[in-house]
Design a protein around this motif. Structure first.
Motif, PDB file in Angstrom:
ATOM      1  N   ILE A  79       0.848  -1.202   0.000  1.00  0.00           N
ATOM      2  CA  ILE A  79       0.000   0.000   0.000  1.00  0.00           C
ATOM      3  C   ILE A  79       0.872   1.237   0.000  1.00  0.00           C
ATOM      4  CG2 ILE A  79      -1.637   1.332   1.408  1.00  0.00           C
ATOM      5  CD1 ILE A  79      -2.828  -1.296   2.290  1.00  0.00           C
ATOM      6  N   ASN A  80       1.969   1.167   0.756  1.00  0.00           N
ATOM      7  CA  ASN A  80       2.861   2.324   0.818  1.00  0.00           C
ATOM      8  C   ASN A  80       3.527   2.588  -0.522  1.00  0.00           C
ATOM      9  OD1 ASN A  80       2.368   2.958   3.442  1.00  0.00           O
ATOM     10  ND2 ASN A  80       4.019   1.663   4.278  1.00  0.00           N
ATOM     11  N   ASN A  81       3.722   1.509  -1.313  1.00  0.00           N
ATOM     12  CA  ASN A  81       4.348   1.659  -2.615  1.00  0.00           C
ATOM     13  C   ASN A  81       3.396   2.173  -3.690  1.00  0.00           C
ATOM     14  OD1 ASN A  81       6.808   0.778  -1.638  1.00  0.00           O
ATOM     15  ND2 ASN A  81       6.349  -1.395  -2.043  1.00  0.00           N
ATOM     16  N   VAL A  82       2.059   2.169  -3.376  1.00  0.00           N
ATOM     17  CA  VAL A  82       1.067   2.646  -4.356  1.00  0.00           C
ATOM     18  C   VAL A  82       1.144   4.153  -4.417  1.00  0.00           C
ATOM     19  CG1 VAL A  82      -1.382   2.799  -4.902  1.00  0.00           C
ATOM     20  CG2 VAL A  82      -0.434   0.686  -3.968  1.00  0.00           C
ATOM     21  N   PRO A  83       1.139   4.696  -5.619  1.00  0.00           N
ATOM     22  CA  PRO A  83       1.160   6.160  -5.763  1.00  0.00           C
ATOM     23  C   PRO A  83      -0.077   6.781  -5.129  1.00  0.00           C
ATOM     24  CG  PRO A  83       1.727   5.081  -7.813  1.00  0.00           C
ATOM     25  CD  PRO A  83       1.288   4.017  -6.893  1.00  0.00           C
ATOM     26  N   GLU A  84       0.065   7.995  -4.651  1.00  0.00           N
ATOM     27  CA  GLU A  84      -1.027   8.668  -3.925  1.00  0.00           C
ATOM     28  C   GLU A  84      -2.254   8.830  -4.789  1.00  0.00           C
ATOM     29  OE1 GLU A  84      -1.829  12.818  -1.496  1.00  0.00           O
ATOM     30  OE2 GLU A  84       0.191  12.328  -2.195  1.00  0.00           O
ATOM     31  N   LYS A  85      -2.089   9.193  -6.073  1.00  0.00           N
ATOM     32  CA  LYS A  85      -3.263   9.406  -6.947  1.00  0.00           C
ATOM     33  C   LYS A  85      -4.038   8.103  -7.146  1.00  0.00           C
ATOM     34  CE  LYS A  85      -1.510  13.339  -9.592  1.00  0.00           C
ATOM     35  NZ  LYS A  85      -1.153  13.852 -10.937  1.00  0.00           N
ATOM     36  N   GLU A  86      -3.273   7.004  -7.351  1.00  0.00           N
ATOM     37  CA  GLU A  86      -3.955   5.716  -7.546  1.00  0.00           C
ATOM     38  C   GLU A  86      -4.690   5.305  -6.274  1.00  0.00           C
ATOM     39  OE1 GLU A  86      -1.515   2.658  -9.014  1.00  0.00           O
ATOM     40  OE2 GLU A  86      -0.783   3.812 -10.758  1.00  0.00           O
ATOM     41  N   LEU A  87      -4.078   5.601  -5.109  1.00  0.00           N
ATOM     42  CA  LEU A  87      -4.711   5.254  -3.836  1.00  0.00           C
ATOM     43  C   LEU A  87      -6.021   6.012  -3.662  1.00  0.00           C
ATOM     44  CD1 LEU A  87      -4.429   3.669  -1.217  1.00  0.00           C
ATOM     45  CD2 LEU A  87      -3.177   5.626  -0.249  1.00  0.00           C
ATOM     46  N   VAL A  88      -5.965   7.297  -4.020  1.00  0.00           N
ATOM     47  CA  VAL A  88      -7.184   8.126  -3.927  1.00  0.00           C
ATOM     48  C   VAL A  88      -8.250   7.577  -4.870  1.00  0.00           C
ATOM     49  CG1 VAL A  88      -8.148  10.413  -4.356  1.00  0.00           C
ATOM     50  CG2 VAL A  88      -5.965  10.191  -3.169  1.00  0.00           C
ATOM     51  N   ALA A  89      -7.810   7.173  -6.086  1.00  0.00           N
ATOM     52  CA  ALA A  89      -8.764   6.637  -7.069  1.00  0.00           C
ATOM     53  C   ALA A  89      -9.395   5.349  -6.572  1.00  0.00           C
ATOM     54  CB  ALA A  89      -8.051   6.405  -8.402  1.00  0.00           C
ATOM     55  N   ILE A  90      -8.543   4.491  -5.963  1.00  0.00           N
ATOM     56  CA  ILE A  90      -9.071   3.223  -5.426  1.00  0.00           C
ATOM     57  C   ILE A  90     -10.102   3.491  -4.340  1.00  0.00           C
ATOM     58  CG2 ILE A  90      -8.464   1.178  -4.068  1.00  0.00           C
ATOM     59  CD1 ILE A  90      -5.756   1.182  -5.579  1.00  0.00           C
ATOM     60  N   ILE A  91      -9.769   4.422  -3.436  1.00  0.00           N
ATOM     61  CA  ILE A  91     -10.694   4.773  -2.345  1.00  0.00           C
ATOM     62  C   ILE A  91     -12.002   5.326  -2.905  1.00  0.00           C
ATOM     63  CG2 ILE A  91     -11.052   6.306  -0.378  1.00  0.00           C
ATOM     64  CD1 ILE A  91      -8.019   6.067   0.162  1.00  0.00           C
ATOM     65  N   LEU A  92     -11.885   6.165  -3.948  1.00  0.00           N
ATOM     66  CA  LEU A  92     -13.092   6.753  -4.566  1.00  0.00           C
ATOM     67  C   LEU A  92     -13.941   5.679  -5.222  1.00  0.00           C
ATOM     68  CD1 LEU A  92     -11.676  10.030  -6.170  1.00  0.00           C
ATOM     69  CD2 LEU A  92     -13.280   9.852  -4.258  1.00  0.00           C
ATOM     70  N   TYR A  93     -13.263   4.750  -5.940  1.00  0.00           N
ATOM     71  CA  TYR A  93     -14.001   3.677  -6.610  1.00  0.00           C
ATOM     72  C   TYR A  93     -14.719   2.786  -5.591  1.00  0.00           C
ATOM     73  CZ  TYR A  93     -11.969   4.728 -11.194  1.00  0.00           C
ATOM     74  OH  TYR A  93     -11.625   5.330 -12.354  1.00  0.00           O
ATOM     75  N   ILE A  94     -13.968   2.476  -4.508  1.00  0.00           N
ATOM     76  CA  ILE A  94     -14.581   1.641  -3.466  1.00  0.00           C
ATOM     77  C   ILE A  94     -15.763   2.361  -2.823  1.00  0.00           C
ATOM     78  CG2 ILE A  94     -14.205   0.595  -1.188  1.00  0.00           C
ATOM     79  CD1 ILE A  94     -11.324   0.028  -2.089  1.00  0.00           C
ATOM     80  N   SER A  95     -15.561   3.655  -2.535  1.00  0.00           N
ATOM     81  CA  SER A  95     -16.638   4.451  -1.941  1.00  0.00           C
ATOM     82  C   SER A  95     -17.837   4.538  -2.890  1.00  0.00           C
ATOM     83  CB  SER A  95     -16.131   5.857  -1.610  1.00  0.00           C
ATOM     84  OG  SER A  95     -15.058   5.804  -0.703  1.00  0.00           O
ATOM     85  N   LEU A  96     -17.534   4.762  -4.200  1.00  0.00           N
ATOM     86  CA  LEU A  96     -18.594   4.845  -5.192  1.00  0.00           C
ATOM     87  C   LEU A  96     -19.354   3.522  -5.300  1.00  0.00           C
ATOM     88  CD1 LEU A  96     -19.966   6.544  -7.390  1.00  0.00           C
ATOM     89  CD2 LEU A  96     -18.248   5.702  -9.010  1.00  0.00           C
ATOM     90  N   PHE A  97     -18.579   2.414  -5.202  1.00  0.00           N
ATOM     91  CA  PHE A  97     -19.202   1.091  -5.270  1.00  0.00           C
ATOM     92  C   PHE A  97     -20.182   0.894  -4.117  1.00  0.00           C
ATOM     93  CE2 PHE A  97     -19.098  -3.296  -3.691  1.00  0.00           C
ATOM     94  CZ  PHE A  97     -19.668  -3.962  -4.771  1.00  0.00           C
ATOM     95  N   PHE A  98     -19.704   1.256  -2.903  1.00  0.00           N
ATOM     96  CA  PHE A  98     -20.589   1.101  -1.741  1.00  0.00           C
ATOM     97  C   PHE A  98     -21.790   2.039  -1.811  1.00  0.00           C
ATOM     98  CE2 PHE A  98     -16.820  -0.877   0.314  1.00  0.00           C
ATOM     99  CZ  PHE A  98     -17.427  -2.068   0.702  1.00  0.00           C
ATOM    100  N   ILE A  99     -21.579   3.230  -2.356  1.00  0.00           N
ATOM    101  CA  ILE A  99     -22.700   4.169  -2.512  1.00  0.00           C
ATOM    102  C   ILE A  99     -23.735   3.602  -3.484  1.00  0.00           C
ATOM    103  CG2 ILE A  99     -23.363   6.427  -3.434  1.00  0.00           C
ATOM    104  CD1 ILE A  99     -20.680   7.489  -2.326  1.00  0.00           C
TER     105      ILE A  99
END
Length: 270
Positions: free
Chosen positions: A10-30
């Motif tokens: 997770i630490n090796n994941v770029p910040e933008k990709e991490l934000v995108a993953i969080i957004l996608y996961i959040s969007l999925f749950f929404i």
């Protein structure tokens, strides 16, 4: 070791990709949450709609029953009024005229006797007809001795026509305290027997009362011309609506089977 590896990944994941993953996961749950809300909303709406339709059917059925009862009562009132007018009133009018004739001057003894006999005969006929009208409203035997005796008398009355034979069997001990409810049972049988004779042209009628799993049950059959039992319209006449309303009052059930040229079979509980 595994959790540390995941943490490093997770630490090796770029910040933008991490934000995108969080957004996608959040969007999925929404989306899932919205889908669930919509599903439960429409499911609930459908359930409520079905409940409303059920209530509407019950209210419509109760309205039809009430209408049938009112129409039946009005028809009965008209029949009684007609009987009173045609039989009682007309005879009493003639009695009144004959009574006035008695006050006429110069009547011979034979004329007086004839007028008196006319008055007595007409009065007796008026009394007999008034008893018949009262008997149709509530048979004295039923009122004094209950349902069993009332049905026996009803069968005797139908057999007196010499056109039908009745077979009555009873295994139930009817309690006097239920006489108001029993009157509905009596009227149901009266309606069925009238239909068998008038419409079914039956020559044999079978009536039996018995307990079935603790429930009062009546079987009714005739050997008349019957009707097409598969056609619901054949069971929507005023007489059948009146029977349905009485069954509803008794909190019972009714099942009617019939075939053309094969009589009718009715089973009802109360």
């Amino acid at each position: 070791m595994i959790s540390a590896s995941v943490f490093l990944n997770i630490n090796n994941v770029p910040e933008k990709e991490l934000v995108a993953i969080i957004l996608y996961i959040s969007l999925f749950f929404i989306i899932v949450a919205v889908a669930l809300i919509i599903f439960f909303y429409f499911s609930r709406k459908k359930i409520i709609q079905k409940e409303l339709e059920k209530i509407e059917l019950i209210l419509r059925y109760q309205k039809e029953q009430l209408h049938a009862i009112i129409v039946t009562q009005e028809e009965e009132r008209k029949r009684i009024a007609q009987d009173l007018h045609d039989d009682i009133s007309s005879k009493l009018n003639i009695v009144s005229l004959n009574t006035h004739l008695l006050s006429a001057p110069n009547l011979t003894e034979s004329e007086t006797a004839e007028i008196t006999d006319n008055i007595i005969n007409l009065t007796n006929k008026a009394l007999d007809n008034s008893r018949k009208i009262a008997h149709n409203l509530l048979p004295p035997v039923f009122e004094k001795f209950g349902l069993h005796a009332g049905i026996e008398e009803l069968c005797e009355e139908f057999e007196s026509s010499k056109s039908v034979k009745t077979h009555y069997k009873n295994e139930i001990d009817f309690h006097d305290k239920d006489i108001d409810r029993h009157l509905h049972v009596f009227r149901i049988l009266q309606e069925l027997m009238n239909n068998s004779l008038r419409h079914g042209k039956a020559t044999q009628i079978w009536i039996s009362f018995f307990y079935n799993e603790g429930i009062n049950t009546c079987n009714y059959e005739d050997n008349g011309i019957g009707f097409d039992g598969s056609n619901a319209e054949n069971q929507k006449g005023l007489g059948m609506k009146n029977i349905d309303s009485r069954i509803s009052f008794l909190e019972g059930t009714i099942e009617i089977k019939s075939e053309i040229n094969n009589g009718i079979a009715v089973n009802f509980t109360f």
